[in-house]
Scaffold this motif. Structure first.
Motif, PDB file in Angstrom:
ATOM      1  N   TRP A 176       0.625  -1.391  -0.435  1.00  0.00           N
ATOM      2  CA  TRP A 176      -0.092   0.090   0.292  1.00  0.00           C
ATOM      3  C   TRP A 176       1.003   0.903   0.066  1.00  0.00           C
ATOM      4  O   TRP A 176       1.624   1.214   0.341  1.00  0.00           O
ATOM      5  N   LEU A 177       0.465   2.035  -1.048  1.00  0.00           N
ATOM      6  CA  LEU A 177       1.231   2.802  -0.727  1.00  0.00           C
ATOM      7  C   LEU A 177       0.306   4.380  -0.397  1.00  0.00           C
ATOM      8  O   LEU A 177      -1.237   4.479  -1.353  1.00  0.00           O
ATOM      9  N   LEU A 178       1.055   5.062  -0.361  1.00  0.00           N
ATOM     10  CA  LEU A 178       0.832   6.766  -0.073  1.00  0.00           C
ATOM     11  C   LEU A 178       0.868   7.997  -1.466  1.00  0.00           C
ATOM     12  O   LEU A 178       2.957   7.836  -1.376  1.00  0.00           O
ATOM     13  N   ASP A 179       0.215   7.930  -2.395  1.00  0.00           N
ATOM     14  CA  ASP A 179       0.598   8.434  -4.030  1.00  0.00           C
ATOM     15  C   ASP A 179       0.272   9.615  -3.837  1.00  0.00           C
ATOM     16  O   ASP A 179      -0.725  10.852  -4.108  1.00  0.00           O
ATOM     17  N   PHE A 180       1.799  10.754  -4.018  1.00  0.00           N
ATOM     18  CA  PHE A 180       1.809  11.709  -4.234  1.00  0.00           C
ATOM     19  C   PHE A 180       1.621  12.386  -5.692  1.00  0.00           C
ATOM     20  O   PHE A 180       2.125  14.114  -5.845  1.00  0.00           O
ATOM     21  N   ASP A 181       1.888  11.576  -6.580  1.00  0.00           N
ATOM     22  CA  ASP A 181       1.963  11.665  -7.671  1.00  0.00           C
ATOM     23  C   ASP A 181       1.134  11.256  -8.732  1.00  0.00           C
ATOM     24  O   ASP A 181       1.328  10.199  -9.171  1.00  0.00           O
ATOM     25  N   PRO A 182      -0.076  11.268  -8.130  1.00  0.00           N
ATOM     26  CA  PRO A 182      -1.092  10.822  -8.847  1.00  0.00           C
ATOM     27  C   PRO A 182      -1.873  10.940 -10.538  1.00  0.00           C
ATOM     28  O   PRO A 182      -0.495  11.766 -11.137  1.00  0.00           O
ATOM     29  N   ALA A 183      -2.379  10.315 -11.225  1.00  0.00           N
ATOM     30  CA  ALA A 183      -3.030  10.256 -12.654  1.00  0.00           C
ATOM     31  C   ALA A 183      -3.479  12.072 -12.226  1.00  0.00           C
ATOM     32  O   ALA A 183      -4.036  11.996 -11.223  1.00  0.00           O
ATOM     33  N   PRO A 184      -3.387  12.143 -13.928  1.00  0.00           N
ATOM     34  CA  PRO A 184      -5.145  13.340 -13.733  1.00  0.00           C
ATOM     35  C   PRO A 184      -6.407  13.087 -13.610  1.00  0.00           C
ATOM     36  O   PRO A 184      -6.890  12.085 -13.631  1.00  0.00           O
ATOM     37  N   GLY A 185      -6.400  13.553 -12.428  1.00  0.00           N
ATOM     38  CA  GLY A 185      -8.453  13.190 -11.544  1.00  0.00           C
ATOM     39  C   GLY A 185      -8.288  12.923 -11.001  1.00  0.00           C
ATOM     40  O   GLY A 185      -8.831  12.122  -9.596  1.00  0.00           O
ATOM     41  N   GLY A 186      -6.375  12.114  -9.642  1.00  0.00           N
ATOM     42  CA  GLY A 186      -6.533  12.028  -8.726  1.00  0.00           C
ATOM     43  C   GLY A 186      -6.107  12.642  -7.947  1.00  0.00           C
ATOM     44  O   GLY A 186      -6.037  14.209  -7.987  1.00  0.00           O
ATOM     45  N   THR A 187      -5.645  11.938  -6.150  1.00  0.00           N
ATOM     46  CA  THR A 187      -5.610  12.685  -5.484  1.00  0.00           C
ATOM     47  C   THR A 187      -3.936  13.059  -4.484  1.00  0.00           C
ATOM     48  O   THR A 187      -4.665  12.022  -3.954  1.00  0.00           O
ATOM     49  N   PRO A 188      -3.614  14.098  -4.686  1.00  0.00           N
ATOM     50  CA  PRO A 188      -2.021  13.075  -4.155  1.00  0.00           C
ATOM     51  C   PRO A 188      -2.650  12.908  -2.579  1.00  0.00           C
ATOM     52  O   PRO A 188      -3.193  13.424  -1.366  1.00  0.00           O
ATOM     53  N   GLY A 189      -1.439  11.907  -2.400  1.00  0.00           N
ATOM     54  CA  GLY A 189      -1.630  11.099  -0.661  1.00  0.00           C
ATOM     55  C   GLY A 189      -2.628  10.293  -0.260  1.00  0.00           C
ATOM     56  O   GLY A 189      -3.264   9.775  -0.018  1.00  0.00           O
ATOM     57  N   GLN A 190      -3.110   9.806  -2.680  1.00  0.00           N
ATOM     58  CA  GLN A 190      -4.066   8.794  -2.405  1.00  0.00           C
ATOM     59  C   GLN A 190      -3.283   7.762  -1.749  1.00  0.00           C
ATOM     60  O   GLN A 190      -2.280   7.028  -1.795  1.00  0.00           O
ATOM     61  N   VAL A 191      -4.315   6.539  -1.679  1.00  0.00           N
ATOM     62  CA  VAL A 191      -3.721   5.622  -1.112  1.00  0.00           C
ATOM     63  C   VAL A 191      -3.858   4.363  -1.958  1.00  0.00           C
ATOM     64  O   VAL A 191      -5.032   3.739  -2.443  1.00  0.00           O
ATOM     65  N   VAL A 192      -3.117   3.676  -3.122  1.00  0.00           N
ATOM     66  CA  VAL A 192      -2.219   2.772  -3.846  1.00  0.00           C
ATOM     67  C   VAL A 192      -2.726   1.459  -3.114  1.00  0.00           C
ATOM     68  O   VAL A 192      -1.378   1.138  -2.610  1.00  0.00           O
ATOM     69  N   ARG A 193      -3.263   0.379  -3.724  1.00  0.00           N
ATOM     70  CA  ARG A 193      -2.433  -0.972  -3.754  1.00  0.00           C
ATOM     71  C   ARG A 193      -1.739  -1.239  -4.558  1.00  0.00           C
ATOM     72  O   ARG A 193      -2.818  -1.424  -6.060  1.00  0.00           O
ATOM     73  N   VAL A 194      -1.357  -1.352  -4.707  1.00  0.00           N
ATOM     74  CA  VAL A 194       0.201  -2.093  -6.261  1.00  0.00           C
ATOM     75  C   VAL A 194       0.771  -3.876  -5.733  1.00  0.00           C
ATOM     76  O   VAL A 194       1.209  -4.279  -4.676  1.00  0.00           O
ATOM     77  N   ASP A 195       0.205  -4.353  -6.585  1.00  0.00           N
ATOM     78  CA  ASP A 195       1.008  -6.507  -6.736  1.00  0.00           C
ATOM     79  C   ASP A 195       1.931  -5.884  -7.576  1.00  0.00           C
ATOM     80  O   ASP A 195       0.909  -6.184  -9.414  1.00  0.00           O
ATOM     81  N   VAL A 196       3.152  -6.026  -8.175  1.00  0.00           N
ATOM     82  CA  VAL A 196       3.917  -6.058  -8.845  1.00  0.00           C
ATOM     83  C   VAL A 196       4.221  -7.231  -9.806  1.00  0.00           C
ATOM     84  O   VAL A 196       3.415  -6.525 -11.050  1.00  0.00           O
ATOM     85  N   GLU A 197       3.894  -7.873  -9.180  1.00  0.00           N
ATOM     86  CA  GLU A 197       4.450  -9.648  -9.503  1.00  0.00           C
ATOM     87  C   GLU A 197       2.669  -9.879 -10.420  1.00  0.00           C
ATOM     88  O   GLU A 197       2.688 -10.087 -11.753  1.00  0.00           O
ATOM     89  N   CYS A 198       1.837  -8.843 -10.525  1.00  0.00           N
ATOM     90  CA  CYS A 198       0.417  -8.819 -11.278  1.00  0.00           C
ATOM     91  C   CYS A 198      -0.067  -8.165 -11.801  1.00  0.00           C
ATOM     92  O   CYS A 198      -0.951  -7.910 -12.404  1.00  0.00           O
ATOM     93  N   ALA A 199       1.103  -6.910 -11.608  1.00  0.00           N
ATOM     94  CA  ALA A 199       0.590  -6.004 -12.749  1.00  0.00           C
ATOM     95  C   ALA A 199      -0.819  -5.375 -12.296  1.00  0.00           C
ATOM     96  O   ALA A 199      -1.494  -4.894 -13.597  1.00  0.00           O
TER      97      ALA A 199
END
Length: 244
Positions: A152-175
């Motif tokens: 789980w990440l706090l994302d401070f560089d979101p894509a357009p429409g995102g919120t700085p500090g949004q919470v992101v779940r990342v599964d790198v192995e499953c892309a």
């Protein structure tokens, strides 16, 4: 403290109380893994070490529970209270974020919305929400981990429409990259709601809970539902294959 700050702290405390109430009902043994509060000075030290300003609600959360602690044994004695191996305490936040950032290897031919659109179209990448799938992004802080596979990440560089500090779940192995919530408080509220649903009717909740281990890490992952489906911010992007 300003009125705004006091209101943020109150909402975080209420959200944690809802999570704890849900856990008390469906997974009471997991409550023992919740750490006590972190001192303000320790939270300040995290910001200094990572050169980042943490969202106020996440700071408030650390002052309630400084992550979780599965203990020294494997498997842990008690089930996890979250759909991860653990939430990072302040020490782990610094350690895991530095490890994450060490993996950053800018690749202009791949770190491109056109390529991401192609990979989503060909079901090689799964994106749910306004998140840039950049492994090791320096604009992220790691706040939770599942055996090194799911973070789980706090994302401070979101894509357009995102919120700085949004919470992101990342599964790198499953892309797979999923925006779980626009803020930490909203993540806690979402989790509390799903715990309550599980307590009332397990089949109605997106949570799957093993009472010896805890909630499955797949909570809130949409990889199976978003197969081949672009998020809104990529809809009008012309795809480009990185292989040609």
């Amino acid at each position: 403290m300003t009125d705004i700050g006091a209101d943020v702290d109150r909402r975080v405390a209420e959200a944690w109380a809802q999570v704890e109430a849900g856990l008390s009902h469906v997974l009471p043994a997991s409550l023992r893994q919740l750490n006590g509060p972190a001192p303000v000075q320790v939270v300040d030290a995290v910001e200094a070490a990572l050169a980042v300003r943490l969202p106020q609600d996440f700071r408030a959360s650390l002052r309630i529970h400084n992550g979780t602690n599965p203990g020294p044994t494997l498997p842990p004695r008690d089930p996890s209270p979250v759909p991860l191996t653990y939430l990072c305490d302040t020490t782990k936040i610094v350690e895991m974020t530095r490890m994450w950032r060490d993996n950053h290897d800018p690749e202009p031919d791949w770190d491109d919305p056109q390529v991401w659109a192609y990979l989503v179209d060909t079901e090689m990448l799964f994106l749910n929400g306004p998140v840039r799938p950049v492994i090791g992004s320096p604009g992220a802080v790691v706040v939770g981990d599942m055996n090194g596979d799911v973070r789980w990440l706090l994302d401070f560089d979101p894509a357009p429409g995102g919120t700085p500090g949004q919470v992101v779940r990342v599964d790198v192995e499953c892309a797979s990259w999923d925006v779980l919530a626009p803020s930490w408080t909203q993540l806690l509220v979402r989790y509390a709601k799903d715990l309550k649903l599980f307590g009332a009717d397990p089949d109605s909740s997106p949570l799957e809970i093993d009472h010896l281990v805890g909630p499955a890490c797949e909570w809130a992952s949409s990889s199976s539902d978003s197969s081949g489906v672009r998020p809104a911010w990529l809809q009008d992007v012309q795809p480009r294959s990185p292989y040609t």
